[in-house]
Write a protein that holds these residues in place. Sequence first.
Motif, PDB file in Angstrom:
ATOM      1  N   LEU A 172      43.809  41.604  10.508  1.00 51.68           N
ATOM      2  CA  LEU A 172      43.021  42.559  11.305  1.00 51.68           C
ATOM      3  C   LEU A 172      43.072  43.950  10.674  1.00 51.68           C
ATOM      4  CD1 LEU A 172      43.681  41.746  15.087  1.00 51.68           C
ATOM      5  CD2 LEU A 172      41.462  41.867  13.913  1.00 51.68           C
ATOM      6  N   ALA A 181      43.486  44.701   7.501  1.00 55.41           N
ATOM      7  CA  ALA A 181      42.629  44.721   6.308  1.00 55.41           C
ATOM      8  C   ALA A 181      41.160  44.803   6.739  1.00 55.41           C
ATOM      9  CB  ALA A 181      42.873  43.465   5.478  1.00 55.41           C
ATOM     10  N   GLY A 182      40.798  43.993   7.726  1.00 55.60           N
ATOM     11  CA  GLY A 182      39.401  43.971   8.185  1.00 55.60           C
ATOM     12  C   GLY A 182      38.987  45.299   8.791  1.00 55.60           C
ATOM     13  N   ASN A 183      39.834  45.852   9.661  1.00 55.09           N
ATOM     14  CA  ASN A 183      39.485  47.129  10.302  1.00 55.09           C
ATOM     15  C   ASN A 183      39.430  48.265   9.287  1.00 55.09           C
ATOM     16  OD1 ASN A 183      39.204  46.136  12.955  1.00 55.09           O
ATOM     17  ND2 ASN A 183      41.418  46.131  13.232  1.00 55.09           N
ATOM     18  N   LEU A 237      38.440  47.929   6.190  1.00 54.75           N
ATOM     19  CA  LEU A 237      37.146  47.784   5.509  1.00 54.75           C
ATOM     20  C   LEU A 237      35.998  48.198   6.430  1.00 54.75           C
ATOM     21  CD1 LEU A 237      37.566  44.451   3.516  1.00 54.75           C
ATOM     22  CD2 LEU A 237      37.156  46.736   2.579  1.00 54.75           C
ATOM     23  N   TRP A 238      36.133  47.912   7.741  1.00 53.74           N
ATOM     24  CA  TRP A 238      35.066  48.347   8.673  1.00 53.74           C
ATOM     25  C   TRP A 238      34.976  49.885   8.691  1.00 53.74           C
ATOM     26  CZ3 TRP A 238      31.153  45.719   9.490  1.00 53.74           C
ATOM     27  CH2 TRP A 238      31.156  44.375   9.888  1.00 53.74           C
ATOM     28  N   TRP A 245      35.556  51.782   6.116  1.00 55.48           N
ATOM     29  CA  TRP A 245      34.818  52.102   4.877  1.00 55.48           C
ATOM     30  C   TRP A 245      33.312  51.827   5.076  1.00 55.48           C
ATOM     31  CZ3 TRP A 245      35.680  49.155  -0.452  1.00 55.48           C
ATOM     32  CH2 TRP A 245      34.994  49.850  -1.459  1.00 55.48           C
ATOM     33  N   TYR A 246      33.008  50.708   5.748  1.00 55.80           N
ATOM     34  CA  TYR A 246      31.612  50.333   6.029  1.00 55.80           C
ATOM     35  C   TYR A 246      30.922  51.442   6.846  1.00 55.80           C
ATOM     36  CZ  TYR A 246      27.751  47.247   7.552  1.00 55.80           C
ATOM     37  OH  TYR A 246      26.516  46.676   7.799  1.00 55.80           O
ATOM     38  N   VAL A 283      30.252  54.446   4.628  1.00 56.29           N
ATOM     39  CA  VAL A 283      29.079  54.210   3.769  1.00 56.29           C
ATOM     40  C   VAL A 283      27.794  54.389   4.595  1.00 56.29           C
ATOM     41  CG1 VAL A 283      27.807  52.426   2.486  1.00 56.29           C
ATOM     42  CG2 VAL A 283      30.266  52.700   2.134  1.00 56.29           C
ATOM     43  N   LEU A 284      27.807  53.885   5.827  1.00 58.64           N
ATOM     44  CA  LEU A 284      26.635  53.975   6.712  1.00 58.64           C
ATOM     45  C   LEU A 284      26.539  55.331   7.400  1.00 58.64           C
ATOM     46  CD1 LEU A 284      26.245  50.781   6.594  1.00 58.64           C
ATOM     47  CD2 LEU A 284      25.767  50.924   9.010  1.00 58.64           C
ATOM     48  N   ASP A 333      28.199  55.983  10.030  1.00 60.75           N
ATOM     49  CA  ASP A 333      28.009  55.518  11.404  1.00 60.75           C
ATOM     50  C   ASP A 333      29.296  55.797  12.185  1.00 60.75           C
ATOM     51  OD1 ASP A 333      27.998  53.815  13.695  1.00 60.75           O
ATOM     52  OD2 ASP A 333      26.322  52.719  12.812  1.00 60.75           O
ATOM     53  N   ILE A 349      31.404  53.217  14.368  1.00 59.07           N
ATOM     54  CA  ILE A 349      32.169  52.235  13.585  1.00 59.07           C
ATOM     55  C   ILE A 349      33.412  52.898  12.983  1.00 59.07           C
ATOM     56  CG2 ILE A 349      32.130  50.787  11.510  1.00 59.07           C
ATOM     57  CD1 ILE A 349      29.282  50.046  12.085  1.00 59.07           C
ATOM     58  N   THR A 409      36.102  53.910  15.991  1.00 65.18           N
ATOM     59  CA  THR A 409      36.708  52.782  16.706  1.00 65.18           C
ATOM     60  C   THR A 409      37.599  51.957  15.784  1.00 65.18           C
ATOM     61  OG1 THR A 409      34.651  51.598  16.258  1.00 65.18           O
ATOM     62  CG2 THR A 409      34.871  52.603  18.423  1.00 65.18           C
TER      63      THR A 409
END
Lengths: 92, 92
Positions: free
Chosen positions: A43, A45-47, A49-50, A52-53, A56-57, A59, A62, A65
Motif C-alpha cells: 500500500l 508503494a502504491g500510495n 506512486l499515486w 506522483w501520479y 504529474v496530473l 490533481d 489525489i 489524500t
Amino acid sequence: MNLKLAIGVTAGTLTAIAAAPQIFKAIKTKKVAHVSPLMFIILMAGNGLWCWYGIVLKDWPIIITNSFSLAMDLIMLFLKGRYSKNVSGNAI
Amino acid sequence: MNLKLAIGVTAGTLTAIAAAPQIFKAIKTKKVAHVSPLMFIILMAGNGLWCWYGIVLKDWPIIITNSFSLAMDLIMLFLKGRYSKNVSGNAI
C-alpha cells in the motif's frame, strides 16, 4: 464544488482514513499477529506512486489524500513492528 | 506508454493487489481476530467512489484498478465473516 472534485475528495478521504480503524484496533488490543505487514508495504508503494501520479496530473485531491494514506500505512507498520513481539497477548 | 499512464497503472496495480497478502494470510491461518472489518468497509466505499471518479474522468487506469480493489475488499470481508467465529484458533 464540481462533481468530479466532490467525488475525488470523498473517495480520497475514505481511502486515506481507511487504515484508521485498524490502527485504533492495534493500539487498543496491542495484538497484530493476524495483520499482514506485506499489505501495508505494498500500500505504501502504491500510495507513493499515486502521489506522483497526482503531481504529474496536478490533481490536488489525489496528491493530498494519498500523502495522508502513506502516513497511515507508515503508522500501521510501526505498530505492527512494535506489537509483533507481543506474541503472548499481554499488554506491553 | 507515456509516463503518466505508466505511473497510474503501476500505482493502481499495487493498491489493487495490496489486500492479497492479507487474504492469503487469512486463508492460511484461518485467524482474522486482529484484522479490522471497518477498514475494509471504508476501503470498499472509497474504491467504489474512485471507480466513479475514473468514469467521470474517462481514466482507465483508475477504473480498472479500483474495481479490482473493490473485489479484494469484498473477499477479505467474506473471510473476516467466515473465520471470525473461529475464536478458539482451531482450523475449521
